[in-house]
Scaffold this motif. Structure first.
Motif, PDB file in Angstrom:
ATOM      1  N   PHE A   7       0.822  -1.209   0.000  1.00 19.58           N
ATOM      2  CA  PHE A   7       0.000   0.000   0.000  1.00 19.58           C
ATOM      3  C   PHE A   7       0.859   1.263   0.000  1.00 19.58           C
ATOM      4  O   PHE A   7       1.978   1.265   0.524  1.00 19.58           O
ATOM      5  CB  PHE A   7      -0.939  -0.004   1.223  1.00 19.58           C
ATOM      6  CG  PHE A   7      -2.043  -1.019   1.085  1.00 19.58           C
ATOM      7  CD1 PHE A   7      -3.276  -0.656   0.562  1.00 19.58           C
ATOM      8  CD2 PHE A   7      -1.832  -2.340   1.427  1.00 19.58           C
ATOM      9  CE1 PHE A   7      -4.288  -1.590   0.410  1.00 19.58           C
ATOM     10  CE2 PHE A   7      -2.836  -3.284   1.281  1.00 19.58           C
ATOM     11  CZ  PHE A   7      -4.070  -2.911   0.764  1.00 19.58           C
ATOM     12  N   ALA A   8       0.272   2.311  -0.570  1.00 19.41           N
ATOM     13  CA  ALA A   8       0.846   3.671  -0.588  1.00 19.41           C
ATOM     14  C   ALA A   8       2.312   3.630  -1.021  1.00 19.41           C
ATOM     15  O   ALA A   8       2.645   2.995  -2.021  1.00 19.41           O
ATOM     16  CB  ALA A   8       0.633   4.333   0.765  1.00 19.41           C
ATOM     17  N   ARG A  11       4.608   0.802  -2.560  1.00 23.53           N
ATOM     18  CA  ARG A  11       4.492   0.358  -3.958  1.00 23.53           C
ATOM     19  C   ARG A  11       5.579   0.937  -4.854  1.00 23.53           C
ATOM     20  O   ARG A  11       5.838   0.391  -5.923  1.00 23.53           O
ATOM     21  CB  ARG A  11       3.141   0.794  -4.521  1.00 23.53           C
ATOM     22  CG  ARG A  11       1.981   0.078  -3.905  1.00 23.53           C
ATOM     23  CD  ARG A  11       0.677   0.607  -4.480  1.00 23.53           C
ATOM     24  NE  ARG A  11      -0.448  -0.033  -3.814  1.00 23.53           N
ATOM     25  CZ  ARG A  11      -1.694   0.368  -3.934  1.00 23.53           C
ATOM     26  NH1 ARG A  11      -1.994   1.407  -4.681  1.00 23.53           N
ATOM     27  NH2 ARG A  11      -2.663  -0.269  -3.303  1.00 23.53           N
ATOM     28  N   LYS A  16       2.007  -3.322  -6.856  1.00 21.76           N
ATOM     29  CA  LYS A  16       0.834  -3.316  -5.974  1.00 21.76           C
ATOM     30  C   LYS A  16       0.498  -4.696  -5.400  1.00 21.76           C
ATOM     31  O   LYS A  16       0.365  -4.863  -4.202  1.00 21.76           O
ATOM     32  CB  LYS A  16      -0.357  -2.775  -6.781  1.00 21.76           C
ATOM     33  CG  LYS A  16      -1.647  -2.611  -6.028  1.00 21.76           C
ATOM     34  CD  LYS A  16      -2.694  -1.949  -6.928  1.00 21.76           C
ATOM     35  CE  LYS A  16      -4.041  -1.852  -6.245  1.00 21.76           C
ATOM     36  NZ  LYS A  16      -5.057  -1.216  -7.094  1.00 21.76           N
ATOM     37  N   ARG A  38      12.201  -2.809   5.022  1.00 19.42           N
ATOM     38  CA  ARG A  38      12.681  -2.947   6.387  1.00 19.42           C
ATOM     39  C   ARG A  38      11.512  -2.879   7.374  1.00 19.42           C
ATOM     40  O   ARG A  38      10.492  -2.240   7.095  1.00 19.42           O
ATOM     41  CB  ARG A  38      13.704  -1.843   6.704  1.00 19.42           C
ATOM     42  CG  ARG A  38      15.055  -2.116   6.030  1.00 19.42           C
ATOM     43  CD  ARG A  38      16.021  -0.964   6.148  1.00 19.42           C
ATOM     44  NE  ARG A  38      15.542   0.184   5.387  1.00 19.42           N
ATOM     45  CZ  ARG A  38      15.142   1.336   5.931  1.00 19.42           C
ATOM     46  NH1 ARG A  38      15.181   1.499   7.237  1.00 19.42           N
ATOM     47  NH2 ARG A  38      14.721   2.321   5.173  1.00 19.42           N
ATOM     48  N   GLU A  41       9.821   0.351   8.246  1.00 23.68           N
ATOM     49  CA  GLU A  41       9.025   1.055   7.225  1.00 23.68           C
ATOM     50  C   GLU A  41       7.543   0.700   7.288  1.00 23.68           C
ATOM     51  O   GLU A  41       6.726   1.342   6.637  1.00 23.68           O
ATOM     52  CB  GLU A  41       9.530   0.687   5.815  1.00 23.68           C
ATOM     53  CG  GLU A  41      10.916   1.201   5.482  1.00 23.68           C
ATOM     54  CD  GLU A  41      11.313   0.774   4.082  1.00 23.68           C
ATOM     55  OE1 GLU A  41      10.834   1.394   3.115  1.00 23.68           O
ATOM     56  OE2 GLU A  41      12.081  -0.204   3.966  1.00 23.68           O
ATOM     57  N   ILE A  44       1.445  -1.084   9.738  1.00 29.65           N
ATOM     58  CA  ILE A  44       0.290  -1.986   9.807  1.00 29.65           C
ATOM     59  C   ILE A  44       0.610  -3.196   8.945  1.00 29.65           C
ATOM     60  O   ILE A  44       0.998  -3.062   7.781  1.00 29.65           O
ATOM     61  CB  ILE A  44      -1.007  -1.317   9.317  1.00 29.65           C
ATOM     62  CG1 ILE A  44      -1.317  -0.072  10.160  1.00 29.65           C
ATOM     63  CG2 ILE A  44      -2.176  -2.298   9.390  1.00 29.65           C
ATOM     64  CD1 ILE A  44      -2.520   0.719   9.667  1.00 29.65           C
ATOM     65  N   PHE A  67       1.332  -1.896   5.107  1.00 28.23           N
ATOM     66  CA  PHE A  67       1.073  -0.449   5.023  1.00 28.23           C
ATOM     67  C   PHE A  67       2.270   0.295   5.595  1.00 28.23           C
ATOM     68  O   PHE A  67       2.794  -0.088   6.643  1.00 28.23           O
ATOM     69  CB  PHE A  67      -0.165  -0.071   5.842  1.00 28.23           C
ATOM     70  CG  PHE A  67      -1.445  -0.663   5.325  1.00 28.23           C
ATOM     71  CD1 PHE A  67      -1.761  -1.990   5.564  1.00 28.23           C
ATOM     72  CD2 PHE A  67      -2.336   0.115   4.612  1.00 28.23           C
ATOM     73  CE1 PHE A  67      -2.948  -2.537   5.105  1.00 28.23           C
ATOM     74  CE2 PHE A  67      -3.527  -0.418   4.141  1.00 28.23           C
ATOM     75  CZ  PHE A  67      -3.834  -1.747   4.381  1.00 28.23           C
ATOM     76  N   PRO A  68       2.670   1.390   4.954  1.00 27.75           N
ATOM     77  CA  PRO A  68       3.842   2.121   5.455  1.00 27.75           C
ATOM     78  C   PRO A  68       3.554   2.926   6.719  1.00 27.75           C
ATOM     79  O   PRO A  68       2.406   3.286   6.987  1.00 27.75           O
ATOM     80  CB  PRO A  68       4.186   3.069   4.298  1.00 27.75           C
ATOM     81  CG  PRO A  68       2.889   3.298   3.614  1.00 27.75           C
ATOM     82  CD  PRO A  68       2.113   2.016   3.749  1.00 27.75           C
ATOM     83  N   ALA A  69       4.615   3.209   7.464  1.00 27.83           N
ATOM     84  CA  ALA A  69       4.487   4.034   8.662  1.00 27.83           C
ATOM     85  C   ALA A  69       4.085   5.454   8.270  1.00 27.83           C
ATOM     86  O   ALA A  69       4.595   6.013   7.302  1.00 27.83           O
ATOM     87  CB  ALA A  69       5.814   4.046   9.421  1.00 27.83           C
ATOM     88  N   VAL A  70       3.147   5.995   9.036  1.00 23.86           N
ATOM     89  CA  VAL A  70       2.653   7.364   8.826  1.00 23.86           C
ATOM     90  C   VAL A  70       2.733   8.056  10.174  1.00 23.86           C
ATOM     91  O   VAL A  70       2.219   7.540  11.153  1.00 23.86           O
ATOM     92  CB  VAL A  70       1.177   7.340   8.344  1.00 23.86           C
ATOM     93  CG1 VAL A  70       0.617   8.736   8.253  1.00 23.86           C
ATOM     94  CG2 VAL A  70       1.066   6.625   7.018  1.00 23.86           C
TER      95      VAL A  70
END
Lengths: 73, 223
Positions: A7-8, A11, A16, A38, A41, A44, A67-70
């Motif tokens: 995700f986000a 990708r 995807k 890593r 990164e 979720i 899902f990447p860290a935000v």
């Protein structure tokens, strides 16, 4: 097969949705290693829609979503 | 009811509008998320807002922070929040707290509030805030943004959402934020906040994830 959904920003330079041979990875950490992602990164991590730890052991048919860290505001 | 709230109805009942006027919300951070959150809460009619931020505006804030203006560079973000709310809705009482959230002041800051809004910009402060809300027994509305991506959630005291979400020390690779990303995240956070304040059904532990680049929206159960 293991289905992997990125995700986000994860990708970028990767894509995807992917399928990996079930016997090529034993856990989610292996999946992340396969895509050169890593641990830091990702914030979720889902297997079949449920939040799991990176050490979660995968089986044929599992769907992994990363899902990447935000963190900004 | 006052004419300024007429268009809240019937999306909110008149009783809910009156209830909002009696509620107290702390907004921790008056930057990208916080500016929009404070604006939206003031307009919908939340009675008391505690605006918390020890920072002052700089030029790099202007691309996204609603409260920032060229003429306000160098001025307090919390004070700017208070002054803007007074111009929008003088019925809303605002306390500007010109301080950063710390282990020492967190509990004092959140005490007495009905809901706490996370408008912070780093994970360690979120951990501090989450623990303070848990100790005080106050619902916490999480929000975070990066680039084109926003995520938000309701965390009820004791559910451990922030620890689950940020169990490992995360690395935020994209430090950019576009103008519309905090606006969307703040709107979603305020919808959750209003539902909490009105006693409507809200699911805790659900992450609402918005990817505005790919126009993908996910609802993720994390607890």
């Amino acid at each position: 097969m293991i289905e992997v959904r990125l995700f986000a920003g994860l990708r970028e330079g990767r894509g995807k949705v992917f399928e990996l041979e079930a016997n090529s990875v034993s856990n989610v950490l292996d999946v992340m290693k396969h895509f050169s992602i890593r641990r830091e990164e990702v914030n979720i991590l889902l297997v079949n829609g449920f939040h799991q730890k990176p050490e979660y052991e995968l089986k044929d048919g599992d769907v992994v979503s990363l899902f990447p860290a935000v963190g900004g505001g | 009811m006052q004419a300024r709230y007429e268009r809240n109805v019937p999306a909110l009942s008149e009783a809910e509008c009156a209830l909002l006027g009696s509620k107290r919300v702390a907004v921790i951070g008056c930057g990208g998320l916080g500016g929009h959150i404070i604006e939206l809460l003031a307009r919908v009619g939340v009675g008391y807002i505690k605006a918390v931020d020890g920072d002052s505006f700089d030029e790099s804030n202007l691309n996204r922070q609603l409260l920032s203006e060229t003429a306000l560079i160098g001025k307090s973000k919390a004070q700017a929040a208070k002054e803007r709310v007074q111009r929008i809705n003088p019925d809303v009482e605002v306390t500007a707290v010109e301080a950063f959230l710390t282990e020492e002041n967190a509990l004092d800051i959140v005490s007495g509030c009905d809901v706490v809004m996370d408008a912070l910009d780093n994970v360690s402060a979120r951990r501090v805030l989450s623990r303070a809300c848990e100790m005080a027994g106050i619902p916490y509305v999480y929000g975070a943004i990066s680039g084109w991506v926003a995520q938000c959630a309701v965390s009820m005291p004791g559910d451990g959402l922030i620890e689950k979400l940020f169990g490992a020390e995360p690395e935020i690779t994209d430090k950019s934020v576009l103008s519309f990303t905090p606006a969307l995240c703040a709107a979603a956070q305020c919808a959750l906040c209003v539902k909490l304040l009105c006693g409507r059904d809200v699911q805790s532990g659900q992450i609402y994830y918005f990817d505005l680049l790919n126009m993908e929206f996910e609802n993720i159960s994390i607890i």
